[in-house]
Design an enzyme around this catalytic site. Structure first.
Site, PDB file in Angstrom:
ATOM      1  N   LYS A  23       7.931   7.224  11.616  1.00  0.00           N
ATOM      2  CA  LYS A  23       6.666   6.786  11.011  1.00  0.00           C
ATOM      3  C   LYS A  23       6.594   5.463  10.705  1.00  0.00           C
ATOM      4  O   LYS A  23       6.015   4.298  11.030  1.00  0.00           O
ATOM      5  CB  LYS A  23       6.030   7.434   9.976  1.00  0.00           C
ATOM      6  CG  LYS A  23       4.685   7.054   9.773  1.00  0.00           C
ATOM      7  CD  LYS A  23       3.863   7.816   8.770  1.00  0.00           C
ATOM      8  CE  LYS A  23       2.309   7.126   8.659  1.00  0.00           C
ATOM      9  NZ  LYS A  23       1.979   7.537   7.573  1.00  0.00           N
ATOM     10  N   SER A  29      -3.428   0.118   6.181  1.00  0.00           N
ATOM     11  CA  SER A  29      -3.588   0.343   4.691  1.00  0.00           C
ATOM     12  C   SER A  29      -3.227  -1.002   3.977  1.00  0.00           C
ATOM     13  O   SER A  29      -3.502  -1.326   2.948  1.00  0.00           O
ATOM     14  CB  SER A  29      -2.837   1.652   4.303  1.00  0.00           C
ATOM     15  OG  SER A  29      -1.536   1.109   4.399  1.00  0.00           O
ATOM     16  N   GLY A  74      -4.937  12.250  -1.109  1.00  0.00           N
ATOM     17  CA  GLY A  74      -4.918  13.295  -1.912  1.00  0.00           C
ATOM     18  C   GLY A  74      -6.295  14.131  -1.980  1.00  0.00           C
ATOM     19  O   GLY A  74      -6.354  15.292  -1.992  1.00  0.00           O
ATOM     20  N   GLU A  89       2.231  -1.813  -0.469  1.00  0.00           N
ATOM     21  CA  GLU A  89       3.423  -1.093  -0.739  1.00  0.00           C
ATOM     22  C   GLU A  89       4.574  -1.732  -0.086  1.00  0.00           C
ATOM     23  O   GLU A  89       5.349  -0.995   0.968  1.00  0.00           O
ATOM     24  CB  GLU A  89       3.223   0.335  -0.038  1.00  0.00           C
ATOM     25  CG  GLU A  89       1.876   1.143  -0.871  1.00  0.00           C
ATOM     26  CD  GLU A  89       1.806   2.323  -0.419  1.00  0.00           C
ATOM     27  OE1 GLU A  89       1.896   3.570  -1.073  1.00  0.00           O
ATOM     28  OE2 GLU A  89       1.345   2.879   0.817  1.00  0.00           O
TER      29      GLU A  89
END
Lengths: 337, 337
Positions: free
Chosen positions: A199, A269, A22, A281
């Site tokens: 992805k 990540s 972001g 995540e």
């Protein structure tokens, strides 16, 4: 002050989650004169005093006086709210989105995984929601300081059209134009599920295995056993997409492996989150695809006398292993020690 | 000097691999006057000078002058050669067994896993081979120094009968008598495959997951995700046995989990090997069961038009993960650091 604030057809953008993704994209848009408003939490004081610093492979720049806010209620109502939080922080969306969205405002989530848009739909009822996949190497080095190493493409499309398909597609293309005018390789797609699953063919094996095996991508594909496993997981995700009615060309299987071979050694990540003791995540990247597959599986098994085999058994096991590691308070220190 | 060397019907025993298993059982038999001969490598000088020390839950003792040898050619020919090496050292059997076995001598391997007897059959052609499963907690603390913490049962049976089923079963019972007379809870079984697979129902999930998840057994079953995974692996091994024609009562599934719940927190042998930078018994414990299942699978798929699902997909993935970790030179230091 924003440069084009008064232009009739210009859009006002909010950035919720001003980290590696972001911060970079919002920073690029603000730097190119778009009307961008950043919601910051811990970085607020630092950025208000020092601005935002972007060190990018495409050229460094500093935003000396960006529009930053500490509370969503202080922000102007925005036409597009870009969500770039970690999906593990989505609980804050319900309190944030309704305060920031214009009446006909749209949400675009750039989070990793599958069906992460559902959290935005739930948090902003009545608003259209788009989702995007980002292909970039970018880190946050410190408060208000982003390091963009490579790539940067966004592929985004509609998820919740609230019955206004034409309007959403038109706005999608306008957003893509605004981003491209800011130097971002943004592309509108009419098939978001295909982009998401495509992805996942990389994210599921290489995020997951890099944590469980405590390894970078080059180590994983450098050993025959783990390479075989990564290849099988790629195929399982491809099969899982097909099982859910999302068709991806079979050449993507080989391309995913070949692309990883030519990448520089890279810490995913999820591995960075794990090594730094942050929540991973897991649900966005592994749990939601598994749930999508298992819902279909339950439907089909109910229809037929014969029980179908699970199309993603290795993904299921990988998720359980990650959940175990995520639940251990001492694991991060074990591995980084 | 051995006490019963001249007794007509007494058997002469060789111990190849005098660690936590061979040292304990051979030591107990020698302590009770059986004719036992130990092949030692690195511990030879130490044991010749200091004897062997067994600290056992059933009582400590020292063998002050055991029959020890540094080279197989120096040993007397033995009626039973007990192999208790790590299976990762089986390459030395071909040079050892023919030099130690009497003409009609028998091999008994107490190694972990499935079909580990095949290495003995290949190394000692023409000789009968037995296999045994040991249920014990025992560690080697130093040269000639064994710590026996708990349990100790052996279940053993015939593997290669060289056409002499009656003779081998008779000898099996004689060996069981000798062991029982030495305080060892040894039991002859006529169904070695069932005993092997039954033990794999514990060894595969808990050896494998304890390494990949860097966790003790109590941590694995204390987290819902890893407990679900362990339970599924137990069920897969049970199904794999059935697939190979080995029937194990279904109650064993629940018993395996319940047994693990009531165990003290325990580091599996594979985890200890891994943490100490030693090779792991991946092929004996996971590779051979997978090969047994996959041979059958290939046969059945060749017979039928429909491709059957793999009965042990999680075991397959676990093995690949272990192979990756086994191949990393730096892993042990990573995890113990």
């Amino acid at each position: 002050m924003p440069m084009f604030f008064t232009r009739e057809d210009s859009m006002r953008y909010a950035i919720v989650g001003s980290g590696a993704v972001g911060g970079l994209y919002g920073g690029m848009m603000a730097h190119h004169g778009k009307d961008v408003h950043f919601l910051l939490r811990s970085d607020f004081d630092h950025v208000r005093e020092n601005g935002m610093r972007i060190d990018s492979v495409n050229g460094d720049f500093v935003l000396s006086n960006p529009n930053v806010y500490q509370r969503p209620e202080d922000m102007p109502r925005c036409d597009l709210v870009i969500v770039a939080l970690k999906s593990t922080n989505n609980a804050m969306l319900a309190d944030t989105l309704p305060k920031v969205l214009a009446d006909d405002g749209i949400v675009l989530t750039l989070q990793n995984g599958l069906d992460v848009e559902a959290d935005c739909v739930a948090a902003a009822p009545g608003h259209a929601v788009m989702g995007g996949c980002c292909f970039l190497c970018s880190n946050k080095l410190g408060p208000g300081h982003i390091h963009h190493l490579d790539y940067g493409r966004i592929v985004f499309g509609g998820y919740e059209f609230i019955g206004q398909v034409d309007r959403i597609e038109k706005l999608g293309k306008q957003i893509a134009d605004d981003m491209q005018a800011s130097g971002i390789d943004a592309n509108w797609t009419e098939d978001l599920p295909a982009a998401r699953w495509r992805k996942l063919m990389w994210n599921v094996p290489f995020n997951g295995l890099s944590v469980v095996l405590d390894a970078s991508t080059d180590a994983i594909i450098g050993c025959p056993a783990s390479r075989t496993l990564a290849d099988r997981i790629i195929r399982e995700v491809h099969a899982g997409a097909a099982f859910c009615g999302v068709s991806i060309d079979e050449s993507a299987i080989e391309k995913t492996m070949r692309h990883t071979e030519t990448m520089v050694p890279y810490d995913s990540s999820m591995r960075l989150d794990f090594l730094n003791g942050r929540p991973m995540e897991i649900e966005a990247i592994l749990g939601n695809p598994l749930r999508a597959v298992e819902r279909r599986l339950a439907d089909r098994n109910a229809d037929s006398a014969e029980k179908l085999a699970h199309p993603m058994p290795s993904v299921k096991m990988l998720r359980e292993q990650l959940q175990f590691l995520d639940s251990r308070p001492d694991t991060a220190s074990n591995l980084s020690g």
